[in-house]
Write a protein that holds these residues in place. Sequence first.
Motif, PDB file in Angstrom:
ATOM      1  N   GLN A   1       2.602   0.820   3.419  1.00 54.11           N
ATOM      2  CA  GLN A   1       2.758  -0.559   3.983  1.00 54.11           C
ATOM      3  C   GLN A   1       3.368  -1.277   2.834  1.00 54.11           C
ATOM      4  N   GLU A   2       4.472  -2.100   3.111  1.00 49.50           N
ATOM      5  CA  GLU A   2       5.214  -2.945   2.141  1.00 49.50           C
ATOM      6  C   GLU A   2       4.778  -4.274   2.277  1.00 49.50           C
TER       7      GLU A   2
ATOM      8  N   ILE B   1       0.865  -1.145   0.067  1.00 48.90           N
ATOM      9  CA  ILE B   1       0.008   0.213   0.020  1.00 48.90           C
ATOM     10  C   ILE B   1       0.839   1.129  -0.002  1.00 48.90           C
ATOM     11  N   GLN B   2       0.745   1.955  -1.176  1.00 48.10           N
ATOM     12  CA  GLN B   2       1.620   3.200  -1.103  1.00 48.10           C
ATOM     13  C   GLN B   2       0.857   4.443  -1.079  1.00 48.10           C
TER      14      GLN B   2
ATOM     15  N   ASP C   1      -7.971  -0.450  11.521  1.00 46.50           N
ATOM     16  CA  ASP C   1      -8.566  -1.538  10.541  1.00 46.50           C
ATOM     17  C   ASP C   1      -9.338  -0.927   9.724  1.00 46.50           C
ATOM     18  N   VAL C   2      -8.852  -1.468   8.169  1.00 54.17           N
ATOM     19  CA  VAL C   2      -9.995  -0.870   7.054  1.00 54.17           C
ATOM     20  C   VAL C   2     -10.429  -2.235   6.479  1.00 54.17           C
ATOM     21  N   PRO C   3     -11.695  -2.411   6.134  1.00 55.79           N
ATOM     22  CA  PRO C   3     -12.249  -3.620   5.689  1.00 55.79           C
ATOM     23  C   PRO C   3     -11.853  -3.629   4.041  1.00 55.79           C
ATOM     24  N   VAL C   4     -11.269  -4.630   3.603  1.00 58.43           N
ATOM     25  CA  VAL C   4     -10.869  -4.835   1.887  1.00 58.43           C
ATOM     26  C   VAL C   4     -11.233  -6.023   1.162  1.00 58.43           C
TER      27      VAL C   4
ATOM     28  N   ARG D   1      -4.703  -3.360   8.504  1.00 60.90           N
ATOM     29  CA  ARG D   1      -4.281  -2.364   9.447  1.00 60.90           C
ATOM     30  C   ARG D   1      -3.449  -1.314   8.835  1.00 60.90           C
ATOM     31  N   MET D   2      -3.955  -0.056   8.925  1.00 59.44           N
ATOM     32  CA  MET D   2      -3.245   1.227   8.499  1.00 59.44           C
ATOM     33  C   MET D   2      -2.858   2.223   9.579  1.00 59.44           C
TER      34      MET D   2
END
Length: 235
Positions: free
Chosen positions: A69-70, A59-60, A87-90, A81-82
């Motif tokens: 996040q790598e 996630i860039q 927490d983000v639902p994906v 988790r960001m």
Amino acid sequence: MKRRNSISRSLVAMMACAGLCACATVEDAPRGEAAYVAIPPPPAIGMDYRLSPDDVLRIQIYHEPGLSQEDAQITAAGMVRMPLVGDVPVAGLTAGEAADVIAGRLGERYLVSPQVTVFVKKAVGRRIALDGEVREPGLYPIDGRLTLSQAVLLGKGPTRLAGLGQVVVVRQIEGQRQAARFDLAAIRKGEAPDPEILPGDQVIVGLSRAKAILGGALIAVPALAAGFIALDGDH
């Protein structure tokens, strides 16, 4: 009269083909050239893939390396988790949709018009079922592109008595379960193309095992493949 008879014979042939196109048993699955028509090459991987638990993402966040996040792994609950937003639902979203959701969360309180890009590094949700006359049947994840011969090797290869000339691939196409038979022995010798296998495919080594596993269930036979069957005559 001759022309009328010719037309009648053509109509009968078309009706016969239509019958083959409806449904048949696995024994009637197309093979030879027809098999490659029934199980076509896959589209490019990535754009329409739906994220699954345990997938690993990169996630860039543009101009925000501290928030990027790598190796972000999706949890069993479908969350990633960001920093800052938690927490983000994906799960169930495409990478593009997930990027939009993450950008929306960050933009609510912390960043102005954040630019987010999501890449799928490891797609655990991409699996195939390998069964029949292989040493280790089971479900196997696909990491990248996979051919039929490679798929069989995932199960430690065929058994000593495997029927390599009759490997059945079952695929859902437009809501219908379709099947085709491939000659793995010919593929290994370079005498036939090695078809690509898609996530969700079922690969069964050996026609007798395929008949037992599928339980004689009916499958759809594509119209174009039916034409090849009629020309081949060996079914």
